[in-house]
Enzyme design. Structure first.
Site, PDB file in Angstrom:
ATOM      1  CB  THR A  18      -0.920   0.019   1.236  1.00  0.00           C
ATOM      2  OG1 THR A  18      -1.577  -1.243   1.343  1.00  0.00           O
ATOM      3  CG2 THR A  18      -1.953   1.110   1.144  1.00  0.00           C
ATOM      4  NE  ARG A  22       5.027   0.768   5.214  1.00  0.00           N
ATOM      5  CZ  ARG A  22       3.999   1.457   5.674  1.00  0.00           C
ATOM      6  NH1 ARG A  22       3.226   0.913   6.600  1.00  0.00           N
ATOM      7  NH2 ARG A  22       3.746   2.658   5.234  1.00  0.00           N
ATOM      8  CB  SER A 113       4.019   4.257   8.164  1.00  0.00           C
ATOM      9  OG  SER A 113       2.996   5.143   8.455  1.00  0.00           O
ATOM     10  CG  HIS A 114       0.888   1.928  10.760  1.00  0.00           C
ATOM     11  ND1 HIS A 114       1.046   2.137   9.416  1.00  0.00           N
ATOM     12  CD2 HIS A 114       0.332   0.711  10.890  1.00  0.00           C
ATOM     13  CE1 HIS A 114       0.600   1.095   8.757  1.00  0.00           C
ATOM     14  NE2 HIS A 114       0.148   0.202   9.622  1.00  0.00           N
ATOM     15  CG  ASP A 277       2.057   7.740  11.301  1.00  0.00           C
ATOM     16  OD1 ASP A 277       2.335   8.928  11.120  1.00  0.00           O
ATOM     17  OD2 ASP A 277       2.041   6.900  10.373  1.00  0.00           O
ATOM     18  CG  ASP A 279       5.228   8.121   8.064  1.00  0.00           C
ATOM     19  OD1 ASP A 279       4.339   7.805   8.878  1.00  0.00           O
ATOM     20  OD2 ASP A 279       5.074   7.992   6.827  1.00  0.00           O
ATOM     21  CG  ASP A 281       1.924   9.455   7.021  1.00  0.00           C
ATOM     22  OD1 ASP A 281       1.912   8.876   8.119  1.00  0.00           O
ATOM     23  OD2 ASP A 281       2.059   8.851   5.931  1.00  0.00           O
ATOM     24  NE  ARG A 282      -1.278   5.301   9.405  1.00  0.00           N
ATOM     25  CZ  ARG A 282      -1.819   4.098   9.441  1.00  0.00           C
ATOM     26  NH1 ARG A 282      -2.535   3.717  10.486  1.00  0.00           N
ATOM     27  NH2 ARG A 282      -1.645   3.251   8.452  1.00  0.00           N
ATOM     28  CB  THR A 344      -6.865   1.296   0.859  1.00  0.00           C
ATOM     29  OG1 THR A 344      -8.192   1.113   1.352  1.00  0.00           O
ATOM     30  CG2 THR A 344      -5.911   1.481   2.024  1.00  0.00           C
ATOM     31  CD  GLU A 363      -5.776   6.145   2.994  1.00  0.00           C
ATOM     32  OE1 GLU A 363      -6.073   5.084   2.429  1.00  0.00           O
ATOM     33  OE2 GLU A 363      -4.626   6.425   3.355  1.00  0.00           O
ATOM     34  CE  LYS A 376      -1.296   8.019   6.161  1.00  0.00           C
ATOM     35  NZ  LYS A 376      -0.924   7.161   5.036  1.00  0.00           N
TER      36      LYS A 376
HETATM   37  C1  VG1 Z   1      -2.791   1.055   5.825  1.00  0.00           C
HETATM   38  C2  VG1 Z   1      -4.053   1.876   5.852  1.00  0.00           C
HETATM   39  C3  VG1 Z   1      -4.106   2.798   4.647  1.00  0.00           C
HETATM   40  C4  VG1 Z   1      -2.852   3.671   4.619  1.00  0.00           C
HETATM   41  C5  VG1 Z   1      -1.628   2.806   4.672  1.00  0.00           C
HETATM   42  C6  VG1 Z   1      -0.356   3.605   4.785  1.00  0.00           C
HETATM   43  O1  VG1 Z   1      -2.763   0.234   4.672  1.00  0.00           O
HETATM   44  O2  VG1 Z   1      -5.181   1.042   5.884  1.00  0.00           O
HETATM   45  O3  VG1 Z   1      -5.268   3.570   4.714  1.00  0.00           O
HETATM   46  O4  VG1 Z   1      -2.826   4.452   3.454  1.00  0.00           O
HETATM   47  O5  VG1 Z   1      -1.667   1.942   5.802  1.00  0.00           O
HETATM   48  O6  VG1 Z   1      -0.366   4.415   5.914  1.00  0.00           O
HETATM   49  P1  VG1 Z   1      -3.179  -1.320   4.690  1.00  0.00           P
HETATM   50  O7  VG1 Z   1      -2.930  -1.811   3.308  1.00  0.00           O
HETATM   51  O8  VG1 Z   1      -2.357  -1.983   5.743  1.00  0.00           O
HETATM   52  O9  VG1 Z   1      -4.631  -1.357   5.079  1.00  0.00           O
HETATM   53  V1  VG1 Z   1       1.065   4.811   6.673  1.00  0.00           V
HETATM   54  O10 VG1 Z   1       0.772   6.047   7.707  1.00  0.00           O
HETATM   55  O11 VG1 Z   1       1.404   3.263   7.389  1.00  0.00           O
HETATM   56  O12 VG1 Z   1       2.149   5.079   5.421  1.00  0.00           O
HETATM   57 CO    CO Z   2       2.454   6.970   8.352  1.00  0.00          CO
END
Ligand code: VG1
Ligand code: CO
Length: 543
Positions: A18, A22, A113-114, A277, A279, A281-282, A344, A363, A376
């Site tokens: 997505t 990773r 990210s998260h 989060d 990075d 962005d959340r 997504t 999102e 974001k």
């Molecule tokens: C998740 C979220 C999605 C978001 C993505 C990246 O993806 O659901 O909405 O854009 O993380 O966010 P997935 O495929 O695991 O549902 V971040 O802040 O981790 O770059």
């Molecule tokens: Co993020």
């Protein structure tokens, strides 16, 4: 110093999900693993030669080492100039802004990210294009295809650079500019919002609290909220970025930020809180005795753009990812702006933003943003809310309740089943897909199916088609269940079940969320056989 070519072979499995590639840190530490992927970027984006590249990451474990490797590969691959955040740090939105502001040909952002960090945690890398946004699907596929052609990579044998000092330096012919990660971003924010109004609101004694979760958002939050806006010192907690995020999950939701949710209960709690989060962005937005769902936050911002200086020119349209609740759609319909539903992942907003069709998007996964960057933006979202609070002279809870009263409430929750055997996740989705064609009109656990499909998206700007983006089942009366597998996890499969129910009448706006959604959860179970497929009676994480 010279560029050398290191022989390498194809490494399977370097397919971005997505949001970039990773994997576990240990995977990225394997010989040639990072280098192969970076070389694939240089192969798939030949336009980086002779141009400027932005480079930075969220400071997680392996960030510093990877930055040095990428600098040396940029030199060997003919990049003219790299703008790198001091100490290798840049939040995702700040990197996006830097690409745009400095006319860079793209950027490489290091973040998972998260996802948790540290030696046992996750690492990630993503490429953003010259518009500042995540590589679109075609470019992502081109990078993946290039990973399958690698026979060697180019790297300089120069020594590591000192990234502690700001300013210009060179590496084997590459011009390197070490930039303050916060300065340009902070200046941008001050152009978007009414900082005087927020300052005045804070001076009146309103209390705020921010949680950076030991991640890269800390320095941005301290500078903007404390230094520039004047919130008391220590309003930003966990502000120093750490390689392992203090051992926690840098994911701003009520489960991983239970302490913050607790601190916002009661009459003496702060007026406003936010968390970011890994990075930055959340965002999660909270008020006293109120946790705002991301879907509601997006809808509320959309309903109030006339109060925010950033949107002085009006709101041409807004967009949400498919699983995000339809609270935004209700505002769009009432106010007459265009509303788009995309798959997504932030890459799907890029074309709409570039074309000026939308100026705001979000999102359900705690991501909100606008057309000032192409990612974001967590700190931006908190500033937008502060600006609203300062202008509307109401509490967060009052604003949310008034919004529900006007547009109805979209009860919403996401149930995650993490680390499933891949086969179990695939079987559940295959079972659902096999039933789709026959579902319309059927009654499932008392709810009548009005639409059932596998979401496909045609980009209105370039016509590209993205299929199989998640199963959505809508029921008469405005309830909905959505099913998809995560594309950011690094262990097995993660099933996400998204539940939504619309209640127009304010008399029905005070139910506990999971109670209100129980009928939809029952229908989701009846449709997908979640317990049987996963062997779990309950979701692992409910947000
Ligand atoms: C998740 C979220 C999605 C978001 C993505 C990246 O993806 O659901 O909405 O854009 O993380 O966010 P997935 O495929 O695991 O549902 V971040 O802040 O981790 O770059
Ligand atoms: Co993020």
């Amino acid at each position: 110093m010279s560029s050398i070519s290191i022989a390498s072979g194809v490494i399977a499995g370097q397919k971005p999900g997505t949001s970039g590639l990773r994997k576990k840190v240990a995977v990225f530490q394997q010989p040639h693993y990072l280098e192969n992927f970076v070389q694939a970027i240089f192969l798939a984006v030949p336009g980086l030669r002779g141009q400027t590249l932005v480079l930075g990451g969220d400071g997680r474990y392996h960030n510093a080492a990877a930055i040095q490797t990428i600098l040396k590969m940029a030199a060997a691959n003919g990049v003219a100039r790299v703008l790198v955040g001091r100490l290798g740090l840049l939040s995702t939105p700040a990197a996006s802004h830097l690409i745009r502001q400095r006319g860079a040909a793209g950027g490489i952002i290091l973040s998972a990210s998260h996802n948790p960090g540290g030696p046992e945690g996750d690492f990630g890398i993503k490429f953003n294009a010259g518009n500042g946004g995540p590589a679109n699907e075609q470019l992502t596929e081109a990078i993946h295809a290039a990973t399958l052609q690698i026979t060697a990579y180019q790297i300089s044998d120069a020594a590591d650079l000192d990234l502690t000092r700001l300013g210009e330096t060179t590496l084997d012919g590459l011009q390197v500019e070490v930039v303050d990660p916060v300065a340009d971003y902070a200046a941008l924010m001050q152009r978007l919002f009414d900082f005087d109004a927020i300052r005045a609101w804070l001076r009146e004694g309103h209390k705020v609290r921010f949680d950076a979760l030991h991640a890269v958002g800390g320095p941005y939050a301290v500078q903007l909220f404390e230094d520039i806006l004047g919130a008391p010192i220590n309003s930003v907690r966990n502000a120093a970025p750490q390689a392992d995020f203090g051992g926690g999950h840098p994911d701003p939701n009520p489960v991983y930020c239970a302490e913050l949710v607790e601190a916002m209960q009661g009459a003496s709690a702060p007026d406003f809180a936010a968390a970011f989060d890994g990075d930055a962005d959340r965002n999660m937005i909270l008020g006293r005795n109120m946790v705002v769902t991301p879907s509601d936050s997006l809808a509320i911002l959309a309903a109030n753009t006339h109060l925010l200086p950033q949107f002085r020119a009006g709101l041409p349209g807004a967009a949400r990812s498919m699983p995000t609740s339809r609270a935004l759609d209700a505002v769009a319909q009432a106010r007459g702006f265009a509303c788009f539903e995309v798959p997504t992942g932030w890459k799907f907003f890029g074309n709409l933003l570039d074309a000026g069709r939308i100026a705001l998007c979000g999102e359900e996964s705690y991501g909100t943003g606008a057309d000032h960057v192409r990612e974001k933006d967590g700190v931006w979202a908190a500033l937008a809310w502060l600006n609203l609070l300062a202008v509307r002279r109401q509490s967060v809870a009052e604003i949310v309740r008034a919004h529900w009263a006007e547009f109805g409430r979209h009860y919403y929750s996401r149930h995650d089943y993490e680390g499933l055997p891949q086969a179990a996740g695939d079987a559940l989705m295959a079972g659902l897909r096999a039933r789709l064609a026959s579902l319309q009109g059927q009654v499932v656990a008392g709810l009548t199916v009005s639409l059932a499909d596998d979401f496909a998206y045609t980009d209105p700007v370039d016509g590209s088609v993205s299929e199989k983006q998640g199963v959505r089942v809508e029921f008469e009366g405005g309830a909905r269940a959505v099913f998809r597998l995560s594309g950011t996890g690094t262990e097995g499969a993660t099933l996400r079940v998204y539940l939504e129910r619309y209640v127009a009448n304010p008399a029905g706006h005070d139910e506990p969320v999971q109670v209100a959604l129980a009928p939809v959860a029952a229908a989701a179970e009846a449709l997908a056989g979640i317990v049987a497929h996963t062997g779990r009676a309950q979701a692992d994480v409910i947000t």
